[in-house]
Motif scaffolding. Structure first.
Motif, PDB file in Angstrom:
ATOM      1  N   SER A  13       0.885  -1.193  -0.059  1.00 56.00           N
ATOM      2  CA  SER A  13      -0.027  -0.089   0.087  1.00 56.00           C
ATOM      3  C   SER A  13       0.735   1.204  -0.003  1.00 56.00           C
ATOM      4  CB  SER A  13      -0.857  -0.002   1.443  1.00 56.00           C
ATOM      5  OG  SER A  13      -1.789   1.120   1.147  1.00 56.00           O
ATOM      6  N   ILE A  14       2.165   1.380   0.546  1.00 59.91           N
ATOM      7  CA  ILE A  14       2.919   2.283   0.551  1.00 59.91           C
ATOM      8  C   ILE A  14       3.344   2.662  -0.804  1.00 59.91           C
ATOM      9  CG2 ILE A  14       5.113   3.361   1.319  1.00 59.91           C
ATOM     10  CD1 ILE A  14       4.795   1.807   4.021  1.00 59.91           C
ATOM     11  N   VAL A  15       3.956   1.726  -1.429  1.00 59.06           N
ATOM     12  CA  VAL A  15       4.151   1.690  -2.829  1.00 59.06           C
ATOM     13  C   VAL A  15       3.053   2.101  -3.899  1.00 59.06           C
ATOM     14  CG1 VAL A  15       5.036   0.370  -4.865  1.00 59.06           C
ATOM     15  CG2 VAL A  15       6.116   0.128  -2.504  1.00 59.06           C
ATOM     16  N   GLY A  16       1.763   1.565  -3.494  1.00 60.27           N
ATOM     17  CA  GLY A  16       0.727   2.109  -4.347  1.00 60.27           C
ATOM     18  C   GLY A  16       0.371   3.424  -3.956  1.00 60.27           C
ATOM     19  N   ASN A  17       0.428   3.938  -2.772  1.00 63.69           N
ATOM     20  CA  ASN A  17       0.251   5.209  -2.757  1.00 63.69           C
ATOM     21  C   ASN A  17       1.175   6.363  -3.322  1.00 63.69           C
ATOM     22  OD1 ASN A  17      -2.369   6.047  -0.892  1.00 63.69           O
ATOM     23  ND2 ASN A  17      -1.402   4.082  -0.229  1.00 63.69           N
ATOM     24  N   MET A  18       2.662   5.823  -3.356  1.00 65.51           N
ATOM     25  CA  MET A  18       3.405   6.654  -3.929  1.00 65.51           C
ATOM     26  C   MET A  18       3.355   6.766  -5.254  1.00 65.51           C
ATOM     27  SD  MET A  18       7.070   5.049  -2.036  1.00 65.51           S
ATOM     28  CE  MET A  18       8.047   5.973  -3.026  1.00 65.51           C
ATOM     29  N   ARG A  19       2.724   5.757  -5.879  1.00 62.51           N
ATOM     30  CA  ARG A  19       2.462   5.755  -7.507  1.00 62.51           C
ATOM     31  C   ARG A  19       1.307   6.648  -7.714  1.00 62.51           C
ATOM     32  NH1 ARG A  19       3.304   2.271 -11.593  1.00 62.51           N
ATOM     33  NH2 ARG A  19       4.138   0.813 -10.146  1.00 62.51           N
ATOM     34  N   ALA A  20       0.140   6.530  -6.935  1.00 62.98           N
ATOM     35  CA  ALA A  20      -0.953   7.612  -6.875  1.00 62.98           C
ATOM     36  C   ALA A  20      -0.573   8.898  -6.669  1.00 62.98           C
ATOM     37  CB  ALA A  20      -1.915   7.098  -6.025  1.00 62.98           C
ATOM     38  N   TRP A  21       0.435   9.177  -5.932  1.00 60.55           N
ATOM     39  CA  TRP A  21       0.881  10.697  -5.911  1.00 60.55           C
ATOM     40  C   TRP A  21       1.871  11.097  -6.762  1.00 60.55           C
ATOM     41  CZ3 TRP A  21      -0.107  14.301  -1.654  1.00 60.55           C
ATOM     42  CH2 TRP A  21      -1.192  13.951  -0.784  1.00 60.55           C
ATOM     43  N   GLY A  22       2.368  10.356  -7.777  1.00 58.00           N
ATOM     44  CA  GLY A  22       3.268  10.702  -8.815  1.00 58.00           C
ATOM     45  C   GLY A  22       4.479  10.601  -8.459  1.00 58.00           C
ATOM     46  N   LEU A  23       4.816  10.045  -7.110  1.00 58.07           N
ATOM     47  CA  LEU A  23       6.399   9.883  -7.108  1.00 58.07           C
ATOM     48  C   LEU A  23       7.307   8.556  -7.464  1.00 58.07           C
ATOM     49  CD1 LEU A  23       5.888  10.200  -3.026  1.00 58.07           C
ATOM     50  CD2 LEU A  23       6.588  11.983  -4.606  1.00 58.07           C
ATOM     51  N   LEU A  24       6.578   7.824  -8.390  1.00 58.81           N
ATOM     52  CA  LEU A  24       7.115   6.687  -9.119  1.00 58.81           C
ATOM     53  C   LEU A  24       7.230   7.181 -10.540  1.00 58.81           C
ATOM     54  CD1 LEU A  24       5.459   3.592  -7.683  1.00 58.81           C
ATOM     55  CD2 LEU A  24       7.649   4.763  -6.997  1.00 58.81           C
ATOM     56  N   GLU A  25       6.982   8.560 -11.139  1.00 57.36           N
ATOM     57  CA  GLU A  25       7.332   8.960 -12.344  1.00 57.36           C
ATOM     58  C   GLU A  25       8.657   8.820 -12.726  1.00 57.36           C
ATOM     59  OE1 GLU A  25       5.154  12.511 -13.087  1.00 57.36           O
ATOM     60  OE2 GLU A  25       3.224  11.741 -12.519  1.00 57.36           O
ATOM     61  N   GLY A  26       9.069   8.421 -13.791  1.00 56.00           N
ATOM     62  CA  GLY A  26      10.453   8.482 -13.977  1.00 56.00           C
ATOM     63  C   GLY A  26      11.459   7.504 -13.199  1.00 56.00           C
ATOM     64  N   ALA A  27      10.724   6.490 -12.667  1.00 57.16           N
ATOM     65  CA  ALA A  27      11.557   5.876 -11.688  1.00 57.16           C
ATOM     66  C   ALA A  27      12.669   5.570 -11.878  1.00 57.16           C
ATOM     67  CB  ALA A  27      10.490   4.588 -10.927  1.00 57.16           C
ATOM     68  N   GLY A  28      13.254   5.239 -13.346  1.00 61.37           N
ATOM     69  CA  GLY A  28      14.368   4.613 -13.516  1.00 61.37           C
ATOM     70  C   GLY A  28      15.478   5.614 -13.283  1.00 61.37           C
ATOM     71  N   GLU A  29      15.067   6.884 -13.234  1.00 60.18           N
ATOM     72  CA  GLU A  29      16.230   8.000 -13.126  1.00 60.18           C
ATOM     73  C   GLU A  29      16.297   8.803 -11.845  1.00 60.18           C
ATOM     74  OE1 GLU A  29      18.352   8.284 -15.322  1.00 60.18           O
ATOM     75  OE2 GLU A  29      17.389   6.794 -16.641  1.00 60.18           O
ATOM     76  N   VAL A  30      15.140   8.132 -10.769  1.00 61.45           N
ATOM     77  CA  VAL A  30      15.054   8.789  -9.611  1.00 61.45           C
ATOM     78  C   VAL A  30      15.770   7.874  -8.658  1.00 61.45           C
ATOM     79  CG1 VAL A  30      13.754   9.582  -7.892  1.00 61.45           C
ATOM     80  CG2 VAL A  30      13.159  10.043 -10.211  1.00 61.45           C
ATOM     81  N   THR A  31      16.618   8.255  -7.593  1.00 59.49           N
ATOM     82  CA  THR A  31      16.981   7.703  -6.550  1.00 59.49           C
ATOM     83  C   THR A  31      16.068   7.586  -5.229  1.00 59.49           C
ATOM     84  OG1 THR A  31      19.359   8.267  -7.140  1.00 59.49           O
ATOM     85  CG2 THR A  31      18.928   7.499  -4.859  1.00 59.49           C
ATOM     86  N   TYR A  32      15.947   6.415  -4.882  1.00 63.63           N
ATOM     87  CA  TYR A  32      14.724   6.358  -3.918  1.00 63.63           C
ATOM     88  C   TYR A  32      15.702   5.853  -2.595  1.00 63.63           C
ATOM     89  CZ  TYR A  32      11.134   6.482  -7.083  1.00 63.63           C
ATOM     90  OH  TYR A  32      10.114   6.765  -8.241  1.00 63.63           O
TER      91      TYR A  32
END
Length: 638
Positions: A279-298
């Motif tokens: 659910s944490i990952v699902g909410n991150m996706r819903a809030w746009g935090l996984l856009e362009g995830a390949g170039e983002v450092t988490y």
């Protein structure tokens, strides 16, 4: 016939006819192949009952520990170890009552042993005269030096302003072990051994350390002033607490991990943890935090074994991960992320400078902060780390804007100059600006353990002062949050009748507001307060107020001081604790918005039946916007 003759030769009598008849029904009732025999099942049940009885007996024997006044064998140390609830097993010094390790604590003479200053868990002690010699071989000291040598270590960078510690009134607690008084230590020096041991045992029965100061201050308020603080907490919740919609979003890639049969094959943890991670990952996706995830450092703060990062990598295109925690762990999830650009760092969040992590380019690289159940002040350290980077990023953008304006003026001047002079000025080159979209993009933090919050490190000090709470009153509020989950037989997250009524009214108000939550925070607070008041008026219910004499409260006996944890009934304590938790998270939310995270909100990322700590703090940078109201995004289902 041959078997009968063999028995007669061996001197054995043949079985009687009745015995044979008794055996016959058992043979008839024999189970089919592949099914256990009923007698075998009965034996197994009896063995289990016997094992449980032996286990209970061992637990009773374990609970029955030695007492300080018990007689000791001759030649043994008389020092009583309060934490272990037994006496020291070492031999006493000839002619003395204590061994060499406890001579100073017992009689005030001899070499003194002190807790190792480099061991935060208090696992061992050392002679005070040998501290310098001990640190050369102390694992805690060597690890501490290794942590300080790391490039991302900056002591107290996320601790907040100095000098914000709470000043407690004098005389709240008697000096004793664990209470921070002058007599803190392993025993009471300068007193007879038996008297010191008895006083130590009495002090150790209640809360210790910081919690003891909070409980003592709450009791010192008295019943009337304490009820006044509770009423102000309820009024503050109505003023600033917003609706927290249930947003249990599960990415499609996480659904196989939520099946019961995947417990042993894919996830080495219980189902409730998998539900929370998904659910944490699902909410991150819903809030746009996984856009362009390949170039983002988490960056996962307080990662522990790192299974939340593994869930993120399985449900997104993220390939750059940083997992950090204050200590090391066994059976980590790192082995399942070897194909990724993974960094595991060991550092306290209080001292963690994320901009200096290798590969972050001084904080200019795009990154997102996330974490699951950061206890108490660890959440405040994480929020302060993200806000500092956002402000630094905004300052650099403002500086770059000014530089671009100056460059524009120079270009206008160059257009009026001869072409040869323009070529000479262009030879020097210039600084290359960072690509847009760098820096911190947002955060997703699941809050936890509000009773471990403290005023010194709390980010929402200004917000609490605006509501009229003093630092000491905030400490009482943090202490009362421990009541929220004290219902043992009730479902997790149960908050009593008052809590259910308030949450129901807020959910109705939230459904009516819809997308209007994207407006200014002042309009949100007024709408929520008006909706709650109108809901009570329509239902014909007065505003919730604590009764003067709560039903079921345990009255203090004659001569006993009043204590709120004993005087209030359990149902009301649960309701008060839930409101205090919401108030602390609401103050954090307002602080984030003031720091520049305009798109910020709180959601319940799992149902209360899954976890009582079910609030997720989400925020996105102002430049990127965000999803304010709960809802499902593409590829996620609720």
């Amino acid at each position: 016939m041959a078997a009968l003759q063999a028995q007669q030769q061996a001197g054995q009598q043949p079985p009687a006819a009745g015995a044979a008849a008794a055996v016959a029904p058992a043979a008839v009732a024999a189970p089919t192949q592949g099914q256990p025999h009923p007698q075998l099942l009965q034996q197994q049940e009896q063995q289990q009952q016997q094992n449980q009885a032996e286990k209970k007996q061992k637990q009773k024997q374990k609970q029955k520990k030695e007492q300080p006044g018990d007689e000791r064998p001759p030649g043994k140390c008389h020092f009583y170890l309060q934490n272990k609830r037994r006496h020291c097993k070492f031999d006493a010094i000839p002619g003395k009552r204590f061994c060499g390790n406890h001579m100073f604590e017992g009689e005030g003479a001899g070499p003194r042993r002190v807790p190792c200053p480099w061991d935060p868990r208090g696992g061992h002690s050392v002679l005070e005269s040998e501290l310098e010699k001990h640190k050369l071989k102390c694992p805690g000291y060597l690890q501490d030096q290794a942590n300080k040598a790391q490039p991302f270590f900056a002591e107290d960078i996320n601790a907040g302003p100095a000098g914000a510690a709470v000043v407690w009134p004098a005389g709240l607690l008697p000096a004793g072990p664990g209470n921070g008084g002058a007599g803190s230590g392993s025993s009471l020096a300068g007193q007879p051994a038996d008297a010191g041991q008895q006083q130590q045992q009495q002090v150790a029965k209640g809360p210790k350390g910081h919690a003891a100061m909070q409980a003592a201050f709450a009791a010192s308020l008295g019943e009337e002033r304490f009820e006044e603080v509770v009423q102000r907490v309820e009024a503050a919740c109505q003023q600033i607490c917003e609706a927290e919609p249930l947003s249990a979003l599960v990415p499609p890639a996480a659904e196989p991990l939520l099946l019961p049969e995947s417990a042993n094959e894919h996830r080495p943890f219980s189902l409730k943890h998998a539900q929370q991670q998904a659910s944490i990952v699902g909410n991150m996706r819903a809030w746009g935090l996984l856009e362009g995830a390949g170039e983002v450092t988490y960056v996962e703060y307080g990662a522990g074994k790192g299974y939340l990062s593994e869930m993120l990598s399985a449900c997104s295109d993220a390939r750059k991960l940083v997992v950090m925690d204050v200590r090391g762990f066994k059976h980590k999830a790192d082995r399942g992320m070897r194909h990724l650009e993974l960094q595991r760092l060991r550092c306290d969040i209080k001292d963690f400078d994320v901009a200096q992590v290798p590969g972050m380019r001084g904080g200019a690289a795009p990154w997102v902060a996330f974490g699951k159940h950061l206890c108490g002040a660890a959440t405040d350290f994480t929020l302060r780390s993200c806000a500092r980077e956002l402000q630094r990023q905004q300052g650099q953008q403002q500086l770059q804007g000014e530089q671009l304006q100056q460059q524009g003026k120079k270009q206008d001047e160059q257009l009026q100059q001869p072409q040869e002079q323009q070529q000479q000025q262009q030879v020097g080159g210039g600084a290359v600006a960072e690509a847009p979209g760098g820096g911190v993009r947002g955060l997703a933090i699941a809050t936890c353990c509000h009773h471990r919050c403290c005023w010194q490190h709390f980010v929402g000090q200004h917000e609490m002062e605006e509501l009229g709470f003093s630092p000491q009153e905030f400490e009482v509020i943090a202490w009362m949050t421990g009541w929220a989950l004290c219902a043992h037989e009730a479902p997790a997250g149960f908050g009593g009748d008052d809590m259910e009524q308030d949450e129901r009214q807020e959910q109705e108000a939230h459904q009516g507001q819809g997308q209007e939550q994207q407006r200014e925070s002042g309009q949100q607070e007024a709408a929520a307060h008006t909706g709650q008041k109108r809901g009570r008026e329509e239902a014909g219910q007065p505003a919730p107020a604590p009764p003067a004499a709560p039903a079921g409260a345990a009255a203090a006996g004659p001569g006993e001081p009043w204590r709120p944890q004993a005087a209030l009934p359990r149902a009301r304590k649960i309701a008060i604790g839930g409101r205090c938790k919401r108030l602390i998270d609401a103050a954090r939310l307002r602080w984030l918005r003031r720091q520049g995270f305009a798109g910020a909100g709180l959601v319940q990322y799992v149902a209360p039946s899954v976890s009582g700590e079910n609030r997720l703090l989400l925020a996105v940078a102002a430049a990127r916007g965000g999803m304010i109201s709960g809802g499902s995004a593409d590829g996620a289902s609720s």
